[in-house]
Write an enzyme that holds these catalytic residues in place. Structure first.
Site, PDB file in Angstrom:
ATOM      1  N   SER A  81      -6.666  -6.731   8.747  1.00  0.00           N
ATOM      2  CA  SER A  81      -7.629  -7.059   7.688  1.00  0.00           C
ATOM      3  C   SER A  81      -8.716  -7.990   8.193  1.00  0.00           C
ATOM      4  O   SER A  81      -9.768  -8.108   7.560  1.00  0.00           O
ATOM      5  CB  SER A  81      -6.920  -7.777   6.524  1.00  0.00           C
ATOM      6  OG  SER A  81      -5.952  -6.954   5.956  1.00  0.00           O
ATOM      7  N   HIS A 115      -8.934   0.672   9.171  1.00  0.00           N
ATOM      8  CA  HIS A 115      -8.548  -0.132   8.008  1.00  0.00           C
ATOM      9  C   HIS A 115      -8.472   0.727   6.752  1.00  0.00           C
ATOM     10  O   HIS A 115      -9.473   1.267   6.285  1.00  0.00           O
ATOM     11  CB  HIS A 115      -9.587  -1.256   7.823  1.00  0.00           C
ATOM     12  CG  HIS A 115      -9.260  -2.179   6.696  1.00  0.00           C
ATOM     13  ND1 HIS A 115      -9.981  -2.212   5.534  1.00  0.00           N
ATOM     14  CD2 HIS A 115      -8.265  -3.086   6.557  1.00  0.00           C
ATOM     15  CE1 HIS A 115      -9.453  -3.126   4.727  1.00  0.00           C
ATOM     16  NE2 HIS A 115      -8.419  -3.663   5.331  1.00  0.00           N
ATOM     17  N   GLU A 161     -11.933   2.682   7.183  1.00  0.00           N
ATOM     18  CA  GLU A 161     -13.027   2.169   8.018  1.00  0.00           C
ATOM     19  C   GLU A 161     -12.556   2.205   9.464  1.00  0.00           C
ATOM     20  O   GLU A 161     -11.446   1.754   9.771  1.00  0.00           O
ATOM     21  CB  GLU A 161     -13.346   0.729   7.636  1.00  0.00           C
ATOM     22  CG  GLU A 161     -13.682   0.536   6.173  1.00  0.00           C
ATOM     23  CD  GLU A 161     -13.809  -0.937   5.810  1.00  0.00           C
ATOM     24  OE1 GLU A 161     -14.920  -1.459   5.924  1.00  0.00           O
ATOM     25  OE2 GLU A 161     -12.815  -1.572   5.419  1.00  0.00           O
ATOM     26  N   ASN A 217     -13.651  -6.159   3.805  1.00  0.00           N
ATOM     27  CA  ASN A 217     -13.188  -7.554   3.761  1.00  0.00           C
ATOM     28  C   ASN A 217     -14.289  -8.547   4.099  1.00  0.00           C
ATOM     29  O   ASN A 217     -14.216  -9.703   3.702  1.00  0.00           O
ATOM     30  CB  ASN A 217     -11.960  -7.756   4.660  1.00  0.00           C
ATOM     31  CG  ASN A 217     -10.694  -7.305   3.944  1.00  0.00           C
ATOM     32  OD1 ASN A 217     -10.666  -7.239   2.722  1.00  0.00           O
ATOM     33  ND2 ASN A 217      -9.666  -6.983   4.697  1.00  0.00           N
TER      34      ASN A 217
HETATM   35  P1  NAD Z   1       3.934  -5.906   4.577  1.00  0.00           P
HETATM   36  O1  NAD Z   1       4.383  -7.312   4.621  1.00  0.00           O
HETATM   37  O2  NAD Z   1       4.229  -5.079   3.347  1.00  0.00           O
HETATM   38  O3  NAD Z   1       4.544  -5.090   5.826  1.00  0.00           O
HETATM   39  C1  NAD Z   1       4.507  -5.566   7.127  1.00  0.00           C
HETATM   40  C2  NAD Z   1       5.697  -4.966   7.872  1.00  0.00           C
HETATM   41  O4  NAD Z   1       5.577  -5.303   9.250  1.00  0.00           O
HETATM   42  C3  NAD Z   1       7.054  -5.507   7.398  1.00  0.00           C
HETATM   43  O5  NAD Z   1       7.876  -4.420   7.005  1.00  0.00           O
HETATM   44  C4  NAD Z   1       7.610  -6.211   8.635  1.00  0.00           C
HETATM   45  O6  NAD Z   1       9.011  -6.120   8.757  1.00  0.00           O
HETATM   46  C5  NAD Z   1       6.898  -5.433   9.739  1.00  0.00           C
HETATM   47  N1  NAD Z   1       6.900  -6.119  11.029  1.00  0.00           N
HETATM   48  C6  NAD Z   1       6.690  -7.425  11.286  1.00  0.00           C
HETATM   49  N2  NAD Z   1       6.782  -7.650  12.635  1.00  0.00           N
HETATM   50  C7  NAD Z   1       7.047  -6.448  13.209  1.00  0.00           C
HETATM   51  C8  NAD Z   1       7.255  -6.027  14.546  1.00  0.00           C
HETATM   52  N3  NAD Z   1       7.211  -6.893  15.543  1.00  0.00           N
HETATM   53  N4  NAD Z   1       7.501  -4.716  14.777  1.00  0.00           N
HETATM   54  C9  NAD Z   1       7.546  -3.836  13.758  1.00  0.00           C
HETATM   55  N5  NAD Z   1       7.356  -4.175  12.457  1.00  0.00           N
HETATM   56  C10 NAD Z   1       7.109  -5.472  12.179  1.00  0.00           C
HETATM   57  O7  NAD Z   1       2.365  -5.933   4.890  1.00  0.00           O
HETATM   58  P2  NAD Z   1       1.237  -4.884   4.484  1.00  0.00           P
HETATM   59  O8  NAD Z   1       0.613  -5.311   3.191  1.00  0.00           O
HETATM   60  O9  NAD Z   1       1.763  -3.491   4.649  1.00  0.00           O
HETATM   61  O10 NAD Z   1       0.131  -5.198   5.613  1.00  0.00           O
HETATM   62  C11 NAD Z   1       0.250  -4.701   6.914  1.00  0.00           C
HETATM   63  C12 NAD Z   1      -1.095  -4.830   7.615  1.00  0.00           C
HETATM   64  O11 NAD Z   1      -2.083  -4.113   6.877  1.00  0.00           O
HETATM   65  C13 NAD Z   1      -1.615  -6.264   7.720  1.00  0.00           C
HETATM   66  O12 NAD Z   1      -2.320  -6.398   8.909  1.00  0.00           O
HETATM   67  C14 NAD Z   1      -2.576  -6.361   6.543  1.00  0.00           C
HETATM   68  O13 NAD Z   1      -3.559  -7.358   6.749  1.00  0.00           O
HETATM   69  C15 NAD Z   1      -3.168  -4.970   6.558  1.00  0.00           C
HETATM   70  N6  NAD Z   1      -3.729  -4.528   5.278  1.00  0.00           N
HETATM   71  C16 NAD Z   1      -3.105  -4.817   4.109  1.00  0.00           C
HETATM   72  C17 NAD Z   1      -3.667  -4.364   2.923  1.00  0.00           C
HETATM   73  C18 NAD Z   1      -2.990  -4.676   1.597  1.00  0.00           C
HETATM   74  O14 NAD Z   1      -3.658  -4.568   0.567  1.00  0.00           O
HETATM   75  N7  NAD Z   1      -1.714  -5.014   1.590  1.00  0.00           N
HETATM   76  C19 NAD Z   1      -4.843  -3.597   2.939  1.00  0.00           C
HETATM   77  C20 NAD Z   1      -5.429  -3.285   4.175  1.00  0.00           C
HETATM   78  C21 NAD Z   1      -4.871  -3.760   5.341  1.00  0.00           C
END
Ligand code: NAD
Length: 396
Positions: A125, A146, A158, A202
């Site tokens: 993000s 993204h 994106e 973002n």
């Molecule tokens: P989340 O917390 O739901 O999921 C993250 C996952 O990563 C967890 O299941 C965790 O166990 C796993 N993880 C952590 N360390 C790890 C490793 N070393 N190897 C494998 N898996 C690992 O988070 P999310 O909301 O799905 O966000 C994930 C990414 O997407 C982040 O970078 C976030 O900034 C980005 N993002 C989120 C959104 C949103 O609205 N939630 C939107 C766009 C982008």
């Protein structure tokens, strides 16, 4: 147009809300998918979510006739051993927690163990793709992609380069993005020509947090209840929720982590304020922990929006987003504003700032100048392109 016909095996690292969403649309597009996380139970939960998502898509007629959900699920593998599954991978999506060190480790591991043609796409993000790829073996194959939550419904992705990314890798990312279906229509796969931490969306969504975080701290000092701030926002008129409810809904830690990253990259004005910092320290992260600004029960906050505080100006958010959109034009990250408004609408369902900005830029520039004066948050100073209104001639 670049040929992606040889891309068959996709690995998705991180089985959280974004990871299982990306895995679902990749399966719907016909790829073989392996979902990876650190623990077996997390990957299993991800697989269950994918199956539920596919069933919903089928009910809406979005799965090809004659293809069963069990056929699709047979193409979906799971693993907790990233280095071995990437040996056969053609393309890897990374969707793990927003921590730079973890994203770098994963990028290094994937590039060390995957075939030379494999492309690594980070769903970060807020970080620079250049930083994620810094120590990786093939930085030319590292891109940013993204998506938006929920991936299957929000039709935008994106796609962006880092400093060392090749044009070929970027083109492949854009083509893969186009192939991933969306329940509302065709996916908009946006090629961003220059590196921009936070991509387009973002970059626009985060600067309003400088203002909101300031408002939260003012409200706390004055003893104003949070629901009055959300009432100020005229929640459910301009936006689906007021800022307190929205941050609870998305996760206070999400906003906090992105602000910390932007603080390092753009300006110390992004430093999260006292209220946000204290909520994160206490582990009151919003809906997911049952407590944030509000108490959450059965997925809903306990709030009454009948009294306003008169502290938050809902127009400020749009003014800040217009200013940031104009900065994207000034920095040559986009060449016209139409794409900015398209990304906002298809990615977040919030209309972009340029439509209303054409008639309000003078008033909004003054509002920003006044806010900078009282808050000292210089990052929000209106840029020349906004003040002059010259952006109006830069639609495409
Ligand atoms: P989340 O917390 O739901 O999921 C993250 C996952 O990563 C967890 O299941 C965790 O166990 C796993 N993880 C952590 N360390 C790890 C490793 N070393 N190897 C494998 N898996 C690992 O988070 P999310 O909301 O799905 O966000 C994930 C990414 O997407 C982040 O970078 C976030 O900034 C980005 N993002 C989120 C959104 C949103 O609205 N939630 C939107 C766009 C982008």
């Amino acid at each position: 147009m670049v040929d992606i016909s040889k891309i068959k095996n996709i690995v998705v690292v991180g089985a959280g809300v974004m990871g299982y969403g990306i895995a679902q649309v990749a399966l719907m597009a016909g790829f073989n998918v392996t979902l990876v996380d650190i623990k077996e139970n997390i990957v299993n939960n991800g697989l269950t979510k994918i199956e539920e998502g596919l069933k919903k898509a089928q009910k809406k007629g979005k799965i090809e006739e004659g293809v069963s959900i069990s056929d699709l699920m047979l193409k979906c593998k799971k693993s907790v051993d990233l280095s071995s599954v990437v040996k056969e991978s053609d393309f890897v999506f990374e969707a793990v927690v927003e921590k730079l060190e973890i994203k770098k480790q994963i990028c290094n591991l994937v590039m060390e163990n995957s075939p030379p043609h494999c492309i690594f796409a980070s769903n970060t993000s807020s970080f620079r793709i250049t930083d994620i790829a810094e120590d990786a073996k093939r930085p030319e194959n590292v891109i940013g992609m993204h998506f938006f939550l929920p991936v299957v419904l929000q039709c935008c992705v994106e796609v962006m380069k880092g400093e060392k990314t090749s044009d070929h890798a970027l083109d492949v990312g854009v083509e893969i993005g186009k192939r991933l279906p969306c329940l509302k229509g065709k996916r908009l796969s946006v090629r961003i020509k220059k590196e921009s931490p936070g991509f387009i969306a973002n970059r626009l969504l985060m600067p309003p947090l400088i203002y909101l975080s300031w408002v939260f701290d003012q409200a706390f000092e004055k003893g104003i209840p949070w629901e009055q701030i959300d009432a100020d926002a005229e929640a459910r008129k301009l936006t689906p929720m007021g800022p307190c409810e929205l941050n609870d809904y998305l996760g206070i830690d999400t906003a906090f982590n992105v602000m910390k990253s932007f603080e390092k990259i753009f300006s110390t004005d992004f430093a999260p304020g006292k209220v946000l910092t204290s909520l994160v320290k206490k582990g009151n992260l919003g809906r997911k922990t049952g407590q944030g600004f509000y108490n959450w029960k059965d997925g809903k906050p306990e709030i009454q929006l009948n009294k306003k505080a008169g502290l938050l100006n809902p127009e400020m958010t749009m003014a800040i987003m217009l200013n940031e959109g104009c900065k994207l034009l000034e920095e040559n990250i986009v060449s016209g504003y139409k794409i900015v408004d398209d990304v906002m609408l298809t990615g977040t369902s919030i209309p972009g700032p340029f439509g209303p900005g054409k008639n309000n830029y003078e008033k909004w520039s003054e509002m920003l100048e006044d806010f900078v004066e009282i808050s000292g948050k210089k990052y929000l100073k209106p840029c020349e392109l906004m003040k002059s209104g010259d952006f109006i001639n830069m639609r495409k």
